[in-house]
Design a protein around this motif. Structure first.
Motif, mmCIF file in Angstrom:
data_model
loop_
_atom_site.group_PDB
_atom_site.id
_atom_site.type_symbol
_atom_site.label_atom_id
_atom_site.label_comp_id
_atom_site.label_asym_id
_atom_site.label_seq_id
_atom_site.Cartn_x
_atom_site.Cartn_y
_atom_site.Cartn_z
ATOM 1 N N ARG A 51 0.816 -1.217 0.000
ATOM 2 C CA ARG A 51 0.000 0.000 0.000
ATOM 3 C C ARG A 51 0.847 1.263 0.000
ATOM 4 N NH1 ARG A 51 -4.626 -1.673 4.483
ATOM 5 N NH2 ARG A 51 -5.293 -3.607 3.462
ATOM 6 N N GLY A 52 2.168 1.107 -0.273
ATOM 7 C CA GLY A 52 3.016 2.273 -0.451
ATOM 8 C C GLY A 52 3.357 3.038 0.795
ATOM 9 N N ARG A 53 3.226 2.437 1.962
ATOM 10 C CA ARG A 53 3.509 3.132 3.225
ATOM 11 C C ARG A 53 4.854 2.685 3.778
ATOM 12 N NH1 ARG A 53 -2.215 3.338 6.608
ATOM 13 N NH2 ARG A 53 -3.410 4.508 5.025
ATOM 14 N N GLY A 54 5.887 3.492 3.563
ATOM 15 C CA GLY A 54 7.202 3.202 4.111
ATOM 16 C C GLY A 54 7.894 2.065 3.382
ATOM 17 N N MET A 55 8.897 1.496 4.061
ATOM 18 C CA MET A 55 9.707 0.418 3.501
ATOM 19 C C MET A 55 9.653 -0.798 4.420
ATOM 20 S SD MET A 55 11.102 1.967 0.801
ATOM 21 C CE MET A 55 12.661 1.171 0.347
ATOM 22 N N ARG A 56 9.939 -1.953 3.853
ATOM 23 C CA ARG A 56 10.047 -3.166 4.663
ATOM 24 C C ARG A 56 11.330 -3.905 4.297
ATOM 25 N NH1 ARG A 56 8.775 -7.728 1.799
ATOM 26 N NH2 ARG A 56 7.623 -7.433 -0.150
ATOM 27 N N LEU A 57 11.821 -4.698 5.242
ATOM 28 C CA LEU A 57 13.053 -5.438 5.029
ATOM 29 C C LEU A 57 12.784 -6.683 4.183
ATOM 30 C CD1 LEU A 57 13.816 -3.582 7.430
ATOM 31 C CD2 LEU A 57 15.100 -5.489 8.375
ATOM 32 N N THR A 58 13.714 -6.986 3.296
ATOM 33 C CA THR A 58 13.643 -8.254 2.577
ATOM 34 C C THR A 58 14.020 -9.382 3.545
ATOM 35 O OG1 THR A 58 15.954 -8.192 1.890
ATOM 36 C CG2 THR A 58 14.335 -7.089 0.450
ATOM 37 N N PRO A 59 13.724 -10.633 3.203
ATOM 38 C CA PRO A 59 14.131 -11.742 4.079
ATOM 39 C C PRO A 59 15.636 -11.745 4.363
ATOM 40 C CG PRO A 59 12.527 -12.510 2.490
ATOM 41 C CD PRO A 59 12.853 -11.087 2.093
ATOM 42 N N ARG A 60 16.451 -11.414 3.353
ATOM 43 C CA ARG A 60 17.904 -11.375 3.572
ATOM 44 C C ARG A 60 18.259 -10.280 4.573
ATOM 45 N NH1 ARG A 60 22.848 -11.768 0.678
ATOM 46 N NH2 ARG A 60 24.444 -11.920 2.321
ATOM 47 N N ALA A 61 17.635 -9.119 4.434
ATOM 48 C CA ALA A 61 17.915 -8.010 5.347
ATOM 49 C C ALA A 61 17.490 -8.359 6.770
ATOM 50 C CB ALA A 61 17.205 -6.752 4.872
ATOM 51 N N ALA A 62 16.328 -8.989 6.905
ATOM 52 C CA ALA A 62 15.851 -9.379 8.237
ATOM 53 C C ALA A 62 16.802 -10.383 8.878
ATOM 54 C CB ALA A 62 14.447 -9.976 8.131
ATOM 55 N N GLN A 63 17.388 -11.261 8.046
ATOM 56 C CA GLN A 63 18.337 -12.239 8.557
ATOM 57 C C GLN A 63 19.627 -11.580 9.018
ATOM 58 O OE1 GLN A 63 20.030 -14.943 5.614
ATOM 59 N NE2 GLN A 63 19.805 -16.649 7.053
ATOM 60 N N LEU A 64 20.020 -10.496 8.362
ATOM 61 C CA LEU A 64 21.263 -9.802 8.695
ATOM 62 C C LEU A 64 21.127 -8.878 9.905
ATOM 63 C CD1 LEU A 64 22.471 -8.702 5.135
ATOM 64 C CD2 LEU A 64 23.627 -10.322 6.652
ATOM 65 N N LYS A 65 19.939 -8.390 10.174
ATOM 66 C CA LYS A 65 19.743 -7.287 11.117
ATOM 67 C C LYS A 65 20.351 -7.538 12.484
ATOM 68 C CE LYS A 65 16.180 -4.392 13.227
ATOM 69 N NZ LYS A 65 14.714 -4.124 13.361
ATOM 70 N N SER A 66 19.939 -8.577 13.181
ATOM 71 C CA SER A 66 20.422 -8.807 14.547
ATOM 72 C C SER A 66 21.901 -9.175 14.609
ATOM 73 C CB SER A 66 19.581 -9.889 15.226
ATOM 74 O OG SER A 66 18.272 -9.425 15.451
ATOM 75 N N PRO A 67 22.374 -10.138 13.783
ATOM 76 C CA PRO A 67 23.812 -10.463 13.843
ATOM 77 C C PRO A 67 24.716 -9.272 13.517
ATOM 78 C CG PRO A 67 22.610 -12.165 12.669
ATOM 79 C CD PRO A 67 21.654 -11.029 12.864
ATOM 80 N N LEU A 68 24.306 -8.450 12.558
ATOM 81 C CA LEU A 68 25.115 -7.279 12.206
ATOM 82 C C LEU A 68 25.191 -6.311 13.371
ATOM 83 C CD1 LEU A 68 26.649 -5.475 10.205
ATOM 84 C CD2 LEU A 68 24.419 -4.595 9.442
ATOM 85 N N HIS A 69 24.045 -6.049 14.012
ATOM 86 C CA HIS A 69 24.060 -5.099 15.128
ATOM 87 C C HIS A 69 24.895 -5.628 16.286
ATOM 88 C CE1 HIS A 69 22.688 -1.798 17.614
ATOM 89 N NE2 HIS A 69 22.495 -2.675 18.576
ATOM 90 N N GLU A 70 24.778 -6.921 16.568
ATOM 91 C CA GLU A 70 25.573 -7.502 17.661
ATOM 92 C C GLU A 70 27.065 -7.419 17.360
ATOM 93 O OE1 GLU A 70 24.120 -11.427 18.196
ATOM 94 O OE2 GLU A 70 22.110 -10.788 18.851
ATOM 95 N N LEU A 71 27.436 -7.658 16.112
ATOM 96 C CA LEU A 71 28.842 -7.587 15.724
ATOM 97 C C LEU A 71 29.384 -6.167 15.880
ATOM 98 C CD1 LEU A 71 31.332 -8.959 14.458
ATOM 99 C CD2 LEU A 71 30.389 -8.366 12.212
ATOM 100 N N LEU A 72 28.630 -5.175 15.406
ATOM 101 C CA LEU A 72 29.072 -3.793 15.514
ATOM 102 C C LEU A 72 29.108 -3.339 16.979
ATOM 103 C CD1 LEU A 72 27.169 -2.192 12.498
ATOM 104 C CD2 LEU A 72 29.617 -2.678 12.670
ATOM 105 N N THR A 73 28.178 -3.831 17.762
ATOM 106 C CA THR A 73 28.160 -3.482 19.187
ATOM 107 C C THR A 73 29.401 -4.013 19.895
ATOM 108 O OG1 THR A 73 25.752 -3.425 19.289
ATOM 109 C CG2 THR A 73 26.919 -3.764 21.356
ATOM 110 N N ARG A 74 29.753 -5.266 19.619
ATOM 111 C CA ARG A 74 30.957 -5.831 20.237
ATOM 112 C C ARG A 74 32.210 -5.082 19.800
ATOM 113 N NH1 ARG A 74 28.372 -10.860 19.118
ATOM 114 N NH2 ARG A 74 29.724 -11.204 17.308
ATOM 115 N N LEU A 75 32.250 -4.688 18.542
ATOM 116 C CA LEU A 75 33.397 -3.933 18.040
ATOM 117 C C LEU A 75 33.461 -2.563 18.710
ATOM 118 C CD1 LEU A 75 35.769 -3.746 16.120
ATOM 119 C CD2 LEU A 75 34.191 -2.927 14.348
ATOM 120 N N GLU A 76 32.308 -1.918 18.878
ATOM 121 C CA GLU A 76 32.261 -0.614 19.556
ATOM 122 C C GLU A 76 32.731 -0.731 20.995
ATOM 123 O OE1 GLU A 76 28.966 2.873 20.642
ATOM 124 O OE2 GLU A 76 28.342 0.985 19.731
ATOM 125 N N ASP A 77 32.279 -1.779 21.678
ATOM 126 C CA ASP A 77 32.715 -1.996 23.059
ATOM 127 C C ASP A 77 34.228 -2.172 23.131
ATOM 128 O OD1 ASP A 77 30.102 -1.853 23.850
ATOM 129 O OD2 ASP A 77 29.833 -4.025 24.056
#
Length: 294
Positions: A51-77
């Protein structure tokens, strides 16, 4: 590395405009990065929502979301971990999530303790957040500590007991009921003020009274504890609130033991395990524990 940081924010926001604002870059610049990421990962990552309201993640993006954030968080720490923390020279902002009961019960003492030392580089923010956001915000480092009851703490946080407390009933000074011990009949005869974050007129005390075959009439519901004493001062209403909170307002109200046995409770401090070894975080927890009232 920069592309991965941008991807992390894009996946969280699912909106190029908001992500660009968080990253402090222009929207065209972020759109160019998104195009590069799509090429590298061979996936559109973000697609228009139905219905043209905003954006949604593809299945690949949804799969990447949590592991990527955890990896960057550990690197930041790893990168930002200090070799030492000296509050007299450090520059750091701390954020504590708590309601105004905890702010009055513990927060005031913590502020007093820290400000007396004139740690000019340290700043402290206190705010209220919904329970369902606690774990995510602490994991992301946007909230350092959470203060609340045991029931408020979500699984996954480290916790430490701070203070024991119990409920009392309060009324205005000069109340027509007088100052004798409160009876159950009197408790149920007067109107009540209730603290509720969602405007409810019902709490666990009402369930407890119902088991005893009694009922109280709640006519005012407010979101903040600190609104109650002024309301009591101007009405003949009663309010059942934590004893340590009510003690702060003894100049405005009279307080009494409840005319029935109701379980006491504890306030705890909670934090995310990723900050266990953060020296500044350890210092803040130590200050809070030292400042708690007894």
């Amino acid at each position: 590395m920069g592309l991965l940081v941008s991807l992390d924010v894009l996946l969280e926001e699912a909106n190029v405009t908001r992500a660009a604002r968080r990253l402090a870059i222009s929207q065209p610049a972020l759109s160019a990065q998104l195009a590069r990421l799509r090429q590298v990962l061979d996936d559109p990552l973000l697609v228009p929502a139905e219905r043209g309201r905003g954006m949604r993640l593809t299945p690949r993006a949804a799969q990447l979301k949590s592991p990527l954030h955890e990896l960057l968080t550990r690197l930041e720490d790893l990168v930002e971990a200090p070799y030492a923390f000296d509050p007299s020279t450090a520059k750091r902002d701390f954020t504590i999530a708590l309601n105004d009961n905890a702010a009055m019960t513990i927060g005031l003492d913590l502020i007093e303790r820290i400000r007396k030392q004139s740690y000019v580089g340290l700043r402290l923010a206190m705010l209220q957040i919904p329970r369902d956001e606690v774990l995510d915000l602490t994991a992301r480092g946007r909230i350092d500590l959470v203060i609340g009851t045991r029931a408020f703490m979500p699984p996954g946080l480290r916790t430490h007991d701070l203070v024991d407390d119990r409920f009392q009933v309060a009324q205005r000074k000069g109340h027509p009921r007088g100052t004798a011990a409160m009876t159950l009949e009197q408790y149920c005869a007067y109107e009540h003020v209730l603290v509720s974050t969602n405007g409810s007129y019902h709490s666990g005390i009402d369930d407890f009274l119902a088991e005893l075959g009694h009922y109280r009439h709640t006519t005012v519901s407010v979101q903040y504890y600190t609104a109650v004493p002024p309301i009591l001062e101007r009405t003949n209403c009663l309010a059942t609130l934590p004893e340590r909170f009510l003690h702060r307002f003894d100049h405005m109200i009279d307080r009494f033991d409840l005319p029935f046995a109701f379980d006491p409770f504890q306030l705890q401090v909670g934090w995310h395990p990723r900050f266990d070894e953060d020296l500044g975080h350890q210092w803040l927890r130590e200050q809070l524990i030292a400042a708690r009232p007894f």
